[in-house]
Design an enzyme around this catalytic site. Sequence first.
Site, short mmCIF file in Angstrom:
data_model
loop_
_atom_site.label_atom_id
_atom_site.label_comp_id
_atom_site.label_asym_id
_atom_site.label_seq_id
_atom_site.Cartn_x
_atom_site.Cartn_y
_atom_site.Cartn_z
N ASP A 1 -31.66 -23.71 6.19
CA ASP A 1 -30.43 -24.44 6.49
C ASP A 1 -29.18 -23.56 6.54
O ASP A 1 -28.39 -23.66 7.47
CB ASP A 1 -30.25 -25.58 5.48
CG ASP A 1 -29.15 -26.54 5.88
OD1 ASP A 1 -28.97 -26.74 7.08
OD2 ASP A 1 -28.49 -27.09 5.00
N CYS B 1 -33.95 -44.52 25.72
CA CYS B 1 -33.32 -45.07 24.51
C CYS B 1 -31.99 -44.37 24.19
O CYS B 1 -31.89 -43.15 24.23
CB CYS B 1 -34.28 -44.92 23.32
SG CYS B 1 -33.59 -45.55 21.76
N CYS C 1 -29.11 -44.41 19.10
CA CYS C 1 -28.33 -43.54 18.20
C CYS C 1 -26.93 -43.31 18.76
O CYS C 1 -25.94 -43.31 18.01
CB CYS C 1 -29.05 -42.22 17.96
SG CYS C 1 -29.37 -41.25 19.45
N CYS D 1 -23.54 -44.77 16.66
CA CYS D 1 -22.73 -43.80 15.92
C CYS D 1 -21.33 -44.37 15.66
O CYS D 1 -20.62 -44.73 16.60
CB CYS D 1 -22.62 -42.49 16.70
SG CYS D 1 -21.60 -41.26 15.85
N CYS E 1 -33.01 -45.29 14.82
CA CYS E 1 -33.98 -44.65 15.71
C CYS E 1 -35.34 -45.37 15.65
O CYS E 1 -35.93 -45.50 14.57
CB CYS E 1 -34.16 -43.18 15.33
SG CYS E 1 -35.39 -42.32 16.34
#
Length: 382
Positions: free
Chosen positions: A134, A191, A194, A198, A247
């Site tokens: 990360d 799709c 999302c 948001c 989702c």
Amino acid sequence: MNTDQLKQEIIAYSKEIGIDKIGFASADVFGELKERLRRQQSLQYQSGFEKGSVEERTEPQRLLPEAQSILSIAIAYPSRMKDPPKSTKAERRGIFCRASWGTDYHVILRDRLEKLSAFIKEKVPDVENKLMVDTGELSDRAVAERAGIGFSGKNTAIITPEFGSYVYLGELMTNIPFVPDEPVDDSCGECTKCIDACPTGAIVQGGQLNAQRCIAFLTQTKGFLEDEYRTKIGNRLYGCDTCQVVCPKNKKIDFHIHPELEPENEINKPVLKPMLRISNRDFKETYGHIAGSWRGKKPLQRNALIALGHYKDKTAVDEMIAVMSNDPRPVIRGTAAWALGKIGTDEAFTAIKKSMEKEQDEQVLFEMEKGLDFQQELSATK
């Protein structure tokens, strides 16, 4: 060295040490990502938390000159709390995003990657490895996508066939030339759930995120939050899960595989009022082991104040007045004043006016004025 045999041994060992999925990728330059990152920079969509230059983030050999392969790992985390505590009028609660439940995932993934690296070194003593989780320069998502862990969804998360997008990612660069795995086909199709869901319109288009508008990023900033986002943040203390929750690929996905990643309900969905004046020692003891503590207590306390304002929690007024009057940090004093105005009791407005008489900081005074503006709005609606 038989790299095919070694690859199978690594896959088998990864399962033994608690890695849920592993993939192998080439260490070639991430050309498409490089162009995307440059576009992000030109549009000023970056968060500022990114590490390294565009070149370092897309050219693995800059980080390990001998790199020939990159191993990508994924560890699944839970999406649901068992018996989550309820938020009541007397005890309003905030929420940490799912990626901050349990022990800090950086610690967990680093442990797995170090074990993996040691295993490979035992097999190939002169191997060159470099691991990242990360906070490294490489894009975890780009590596995972190339390694066949999953595809990059329109919400910019890696979506795996097995665990949806509820996975932590890490990678290990090595000078061993493994045969790469095949990428997973993108199956978002038409799709746009999302993008539509948001709260701040941060997903500009499928696969492109304006981090400056993303609530997950905004909850981690330390300054005053712009008014536009205060109405959107709700009771979020750290992070945002909206684009994952909506989702379809995450429907009914909830894996409780690793005990150290289990949510701690009172920590991950805490009562807000005690957070306002928590000491540094208590904060470290209570929250220090979770990923959501990495920026310290200030952003979380600011977010807690906004959440209490959002709830219009009259039981918090006395505590918030104390914070507004005595806290040494301007962001906390000013946000408390704004939130008091949002709650809108006579006591709150009186306290804001009184505090304005001694306040010296211009930004705090500006927030106090905004707090008092709520009084005029209330009067206009009566």
